[in-house]
Scaffold this active site. Structure first.
Site, PDB file in Angstrom:
ATOM      1  N   ARG A  61      -7.263  29.783  23.492  1.00  0.00           N
ATOM      2  CA  ARG A  61      -8.020  29.359  22.327  1.00  0.00           C
ATOM      3  C   ARG A  61      -7.390  29.840  21.021  1.00  0.00           C
ATOM      4  O   ARG A  61      -6.881  30.956  20.944  1.00  0.00           O
ATOM      5  CB  ARG A  61      -9.464  29.850  22.419  1.00  0.00           C
ATOM      6  CG  ARG A  61     -10.293  29.122  23.453  1.00  0.00           C
ATOM      7  CD  ARG A  61     -11.673  29.715  23.584  1.00  0.00           C
ATOM      8  NE  ARG A  61     -11.623  31.075  24.122  1.00  0.00           N
ATOM      9  CZ  ARG A  61     -12.705  31.821  24.327  1.00  0.00           C
ATOM     10  NH1 ARG A  61     -13.908  31.340  24.030  1.00  0.00           N
ATOM     11  NH2 ARG A  61     -12.587  33.037  24.833  1.00  0.00           N
ATOM     12  N   ASP A  91      -6.092  33.203  27.882  1.00  0.00           N
ATOM     13  CA  ASP A  91      -6.960  32.555  26.889  1.00  0.00           C
ATOM     14  C   ASP A  91      -6.078  31.820  25.889  1.00  0.00           C
ATOM     15  O   ASP A  91      -5.315  32.444  25.149  1.00  0.00           O
ATOM     16  CB  ASP A  91      -7.812  33.614  26.184  1.00  0.00           C
ATOM     17  CG  ASP A  91      -8.980  33.018  25.406  1.00  0.00           C
ATOM     18  OD1 ASP A  91      -8.875  31.847  24.998  1.00  0.00           O
ATOM     19  OD2 ASP A  91      -9.978  33.721  25.198  1.00  0.00           O
TER      20      ASP A  91
END
Length: 211
Positions: free
Chosen positions: A130, A128
């Site tokens: 983000r 991930d």
């Protein structure tokens, strides 16, 4: 420091009948065009508004892809906030931060048997990518310092807490199960520690297999 750039009133949702304010910002960290949808003036009228950090998903949000639950989570969030007010931060972080084309490449690998995290890793990305620091800046620009967070993802809870935003309560979204996304949801629970009712997912899978 981020600031509000502009506000405009419009109607959103599946039937374009939910009144909201669309808010843009200046001074965000990554220079992407993130926006907020504010329902019922929640940034002004509520001390602890319901907040969702929703990462952009063209395939799910716009095309209602069978591979994920993003569009259903977005619609659920809009309906909840229509009823009780809230702030939806729409973050331009497609494919957990890898971008649209890379996400499509990951879909190809998933079709060959990899799960969503394995596919990203095979392409050279972390699970991930983000970064939720712009979400924090957006909340601060709106004058919000404490929230009731609408999420199943512990990373989002920790990201706000670590940045000094008080998460006074956490509200989970429903498990939006449909043909094509059950393995994806199971993987989010097992690998990503998302708070979804895995037993319900498995039960529905068994029902479909028995038909």
């Amino acid at each position: 420091m981020a600031e509000v750039r502009a506000r405009v009133q419009l109607k959103v949702g599946k039937n374009s009948d939910v009144l909201a304010q669309l808010v843009s910002f200046t001074g965000l960290k990554d220079q992407l065009e993130h926006v907020a949808l504010v329902f019922n003036d929640a940034d002004k009228n509520q001390e602890t508004p319901l907040v969702r950090m929703h990462s952009e998903c063209l395939t799910g949000d716009v095309f209602h892809s069978s591979r994920c639950d993003c569009g259903e989570q977005l619609n659920e969030s809009i309906e909840k906030m229509h009823q009780q007010g809230g702030i939806l931060l729409y973050l331009r972080q497609e494919g957990r931060g890898i971008g649209l084309y890379n996400k499509i490449d990951a879909y190809v690998l998933q079709s060959q048997g990899m799960n969503t995290y394995e596919a990203n890793n095979h392409l050279g990305f972390e699970d991930d990518l983000r970064d939720f620091s712009d979400a924090v800046l957006m909340l601060k620009a709106l004058g919000v310092s404490q929230v009731k967070l609408l999420t199943n993802n512990p990373r989002k809870i920790n990201a706000l807490k670590d940045a000094g935003i008080a998460v006074n309560d956490v509200v989970g979204t429903h498990a939006h199960i449909k043909e094509g996304n059950k393995t994806y949801l199971e993987t989010k629970v097992k690998h990503g520690s998302h708070s979804l009712d895995l037993g319900k997912i498995i039960s529905i899978r068994k029902e479909n297999e028995d038909k």
